[in-house]
Design a protein around this motif. Structure first.
Motif, PDB file in Angstrom:
ATOM      1  N   PRO A 180       0.812  -1.222   0.000  1.00 59.99           N
ATOM      2  CA  PRO A 180       0.000   0.000   0.000  1.00 59.99           C
ATOM      3  C   PRO A 180       0.853   1.283   0.000  1.00 59.99           C
ATOM      4  CG  PRO A 180      -0.616  -1.473   1.805  1.00 59.99           C
ATOM      5  CD  PRO A 180       0.590  -2.059   1.174  1.00 59.99           C
ATOM      6  N   HIS A 207       1.684   3.356  -3.578  1.00 65.84           N
ATOM      7  CA  HIS A 207       0.519   3.806  -4.326  1.00 65.84           C
ATOM      8  C   HIS A 207       0.882   4.567  -5.616  1.00 65.84           C
ATOM      9  CE1 HIS A 207      -3.301   5.494  -5.197  1.00 65.84           C
ATOM     10  NE2 HIS A 207      -2.879   6.729  -4.949  1.00 65.84           N
ATOM     11  N   LYS A 208       1.834   5.508  -5.452  1.00 69.87           N
ATOM     12  CA  LYS A 208       2.216   6.342  -6.614  1.00 69.87           C
ATOM     13  C   LYS A 208       2.908   5.513  -7.699  1.00 69.87           C
ATOM     14  CE  LYS A 208       3.096  10.968  -5.123  1.00 69.87           C
ATOM     15  NZ  LYS A 208       4.145  11.561  -4.302  1.00 69.87           N
ATOM     16  N   ARG A 211       0.443   3.528  -9.687  1.00 68.60           N
ATOM     17  CA  ARG A 211      -0.265   4.274 -10.735  1.00 68.60           C
ATOM     18  C   ARG A 211       0.632   4.546 -11.933  1.00 68.60           C
ATOM     19  NH1 ARG A 211      -2.510   9.111  -8.242  1.00 68.60           N
ATOM     20  NH2 ARG A 211      -0.950  10.101  -9.533  1.00 68.60           N
ATOM     21  N   GLN A 243      -7.937   1.802  -7.858  1.00 69.99           N
ATOM     22  CA  GLN A 243      -6.951   0.908  -7.228  1.00 69.99           C
ATOM     23  C   GLN A 243      -7.023  -0.516  -7.778  1.00 69.99           C
ATOM     24  OE1 GLN A 243      -4.522   2.015  -5.332  1.00 69.99           O
ATOM     25  NE2 GLN A 243      -5.509   3.931  -5.918  1.00 69.99           N
TER      26      GLN A 243
END
Ligand code: G4P
Length: 545
Positions: free
Chosen positions: A420, A423-424, A427, A450
């Motif tokens: 987690p 995250h960046k 993406r 997500q």
């Protein structure tokens, strides 16, 4: 393609003559085959015959031979397979003709990925390689459909004639009946499969006798006989070859240029790539019959002739080839004009200048700086972060080539980041994989950002995506397969309705196209029967014609 009108800006003069001459001597092709038909072996043999390397085995290393040039990823090394594509260029001279052969390698794995389709957008001809014992196999069939769809002329090669296999006439019938392509054999085997003595050259009526060399490591010596000498040398095997050749002639199975170029007939040859038998003949046929680069048709339907100012389109983007540099190479096929390293081109999609300081020719793991290129050649552009498959590059006179179609995915999986805190990276990584065309990425409000859905033509694409997300893009993911196998384009006004059906779901591609996914073809057909007003359109599929 050839019939389209030329673009308005004609180019003349000595420079154009030079470009025209260079284009005419290019032969840009790919080998399409089912795994194990002998594509790697044939590639080695072709290069051996063109005398770029002196012993077979320097390109594709299998079973203890030297490491293959295209096995660059750790994953590939572990499996001993080749997923990626490379462009191999070598000079070849025959009968006073000096040619440059560009052989574009396609993924060899049984799994079928979009990469292969993209490579086929960049060739002028394809060699369909068939195992003499197996005949047409599933992947050969799929790739053949793509070639026919794109009207790519096909040369058929029946390989492994040194091993027991089928009757040659039976193979001709199978190709004619199952795929509607009419083989026009140029050579015919002398000796049954498993006892390959040589070939009858059907155009000259002469016999080419081959001699084995130790381990097939060097070019096989050839002797040429007239029919009398052939009878003495090969006896009944010769008589039988002549008889079968006459049957073919009576059946109209002689070479015909028009139908070859329209992908309706296919010159056919017999080889043993492992023994280097018949490989010379294949090279000569490529030089003699395969079409050189011709006018590439732009989005407006004009053919840009090879003599016009430089233009190229990107057919493939590949990252991670060099683990030390983590770079990204865009492969562009030159359509017109001449290219010199350092040229400043225009990237049609953005209108921005593109500097080509890092142009390379990529020969597997070896890269050499590329100084110039001509129509038909492939340029590897390193650090080309702005380039995507299908993008056009040009100089002076603007042009835009049509986008490369994305093929109909048949496998779908939800991707989730397993860390987690990344995250960046998650993406960004997904964005990058999508831009390179590693997988298609679909989203829906219901699933959220997500949990994007990866869509692929073959499941191997998922493995590549997972591997790269973990090792290169620092965002490990897990994939959860979804039970869909068919995708159709659906209009936005029907999306909600389709979404409410059992075993169906609508997701949106980044380009805004909405795809309705169904569990099976049968479900799709049932839905269409019950709801004839809902328009569902096909994406380009391997089997489309
Ligand atoms: P691919 O790239 O299409 O997957 O096929 P590849 O060239 O790797 O060939 C698959 C197998 O078929 C290899 O055997 C190869 O030697 C063999 N082969 C290729 N062409 C011929 C041919 O003309 N005649 C015969 N008899 N065999 C051929 P392998 O056992 O998998 O590997 P290896 O140990 O022989 O290298």
């Amino acid at each position: 393609m050839i019939d389209n009108p030329p673009a308005p800006s004609a180019v003349r003069g000595p420079a154009a003559d030079r470009i025209s001459a260079e284009a005419r001597r290019r032969r840009t092709f790919a080998v399409i085959s089912h795994p194990d038909a002998g594509k790697s072996t044939l590639t080695e043999a072709l290069v051996l015959h063109a005398r770029v390397i002196t012993e077979a085995g320097a390109i594709h290393g299998k079973a203890g031979r030297r490491s293959t040039v295209s096995d660059w990823m750790e994953m590939e090394k572990a499996r001993g397979i080749s997923i990626t594509s490379t462009a191999l260029q070598f000079p070849y001279s025959t009968h006073g003709q000096d040619c440059v052969i560009n052989l574009l390698d396609t993924p060899g794995h049984a799994d079928f990925s979009e990469d292969t389709y993209r490579v086929l957008t960049a060739v002028d001809c394809a060699v369909m390689l068939i195992d003499a014992a197996k005949g047409l196999e599933p992947q050969t069939l799929k790739l053949f459909q793509v070639c026919r769809h794109r009207r790519i002329p096909i040369i058929t090669v029946i390989n492994k004639w040194d091993r027991p296999g089928r009757e040659p006439l039976e193979l001709v019938d199978e190709i004619t009946e199952r795929i509607g392509l009419r083989p026009t054999p140029l050579t015919w085997p002398v000796g049954v499969a498993g006892d390959f003595k040589g070939v009858l050259d059907r155009r000259t009526g002469t016999y080419v006798k081959f001699t084995r060399t130790a381990g097939g490591a060097t070019a096989a010596p050839e002797e040429h006989f007239d029919p009398e000498g052939a009878r003495v040398s090969a006896g009944d095997d010769w008589d039988r070859a002549v008889e079968e050749s006459e049957l073919l002639e009576a059946d109209g199975a002689d070479y015909d240029r028009e139908t070859f170029l329209r992908c309706e007939s296919s010159p056919m040859l017999f080889t043993s790539a492992a023994l280097n038998f018949g490989v010379n003949q294949l090279l000569d046929v490529l030089v003699e019959l395969a079409p050189p680069p011709h006018g590439q048709v732009d989005v407006e339907g004009h053919a840009r002739s090879p003599e016009e100012p430089f233009s190229a389109f990107v057919f493939k983007v590949q990252a991670g080839m060099d683990s030390a540099h983590r770079d990204r190479i865009a492969y562009a096929r030159v359509c017109s004009g001449t290219f010199e390293r350092g040229d400043v081109l225009t990237h049609a999609a953005t209108g921005k200048p593109f500097v080509t300081k890092y142009a390379q020719s990529v020969f597997g793991q070896q890269r050499t700086t590329l100084d110039n290129a001509w129509p038909g050649d492939v340029i590897g552009l390193a650090n080309a972060n702005a380039l995507r498959p299908g993008d056009t590059l040009y100089r002076d006179v603007p042009v835009v080539y049509p986008p490369i179609p994305s093929f109909s995915p048949e496998h779908f999986s939800v991707a989730r980041g397993t860390d987690p805190s990344k995250h960046k990276q998650f993406r960004r990584g997904i964005e990058q994989l999508e831009q390179e065309g590693v997988v298609q990425v679909l989203r829906s409000d219901r699933r959220g950002d997500q949990a994007p859905v990866f869509a692929a033509v073959g499941p191997m694409q998922f493995e590549v995506a997972t591997h790269r997300m973990a090792t290169e893009l620092s965002a490990p993911i897990s994939l959860e397969p979804l039970p869909y196998t068919v995708a159709r384009i659906v209009d936005p006004e029907d999306a909600d309705f389709v979404n409410r059906q059992p075993s169906a779901e609508v997701l949106t591609r980044t380009d805004g196209v909405m795809l309705a996914l169904f569990a099976t073809k049968w479900r799709l057909e049932g839905f269409q029967r019950d709801n004839p007003k809902v328009v569902l359109r096909s994406l380009v599929a391997a089997g489309d014609d």
